[in-house]
Design an enzyme around this catalytic site. Sequence first.
Site: not given
Length: 122
Positions: A5, A47, A91, A97, A104
Amino acid sequence: MSENCLFCKIARGEIPARIVYKDDDCIVFHDINPAAPVHLLMIPRQHIVSMQDITDEDSVWLGRMMAQAPKIALENGCNAGPDGGFRLMANSGIEGGQEVLHLHFHIIGGKRPWKGQQVTIA
Ligand code: AMP
Ligand code: ZN
């Protein structure tokens, strides 16, 4: 932590980023492609893919993290008061999106007009 990631790699210091804030819960850094004079990304150290994965059990660390956002926005160029402000948004999921699949929050602000004055991600 997730091996491949991008944002986990930033959190681990394996990929450089312009970090402006870190604590036990989160890291905040400049977006590489800013949509406005101020464009930061606030990520949890752990994560988590998106807000779609948040449950009641996340309330405490998520609340602590959100409580840091106004101060970080001001310290990094967002303007104070009712004529200033910032946009705080996440998002979430493909239809939301989201492109980077690590939760985040965009912290976006500064004097307008912004890039294209869009309401897509900015
Ligand atoms: P989203 O579309 O909400 O998933 O937003 C992902 C954001 O991550 C975009 O605004 C990108 O410009 C930003 N981004 C992608 N790679 C990096 C990177 N290496 N460092 C900082 N920001 C990045
Ligand atoms: Zn991650």
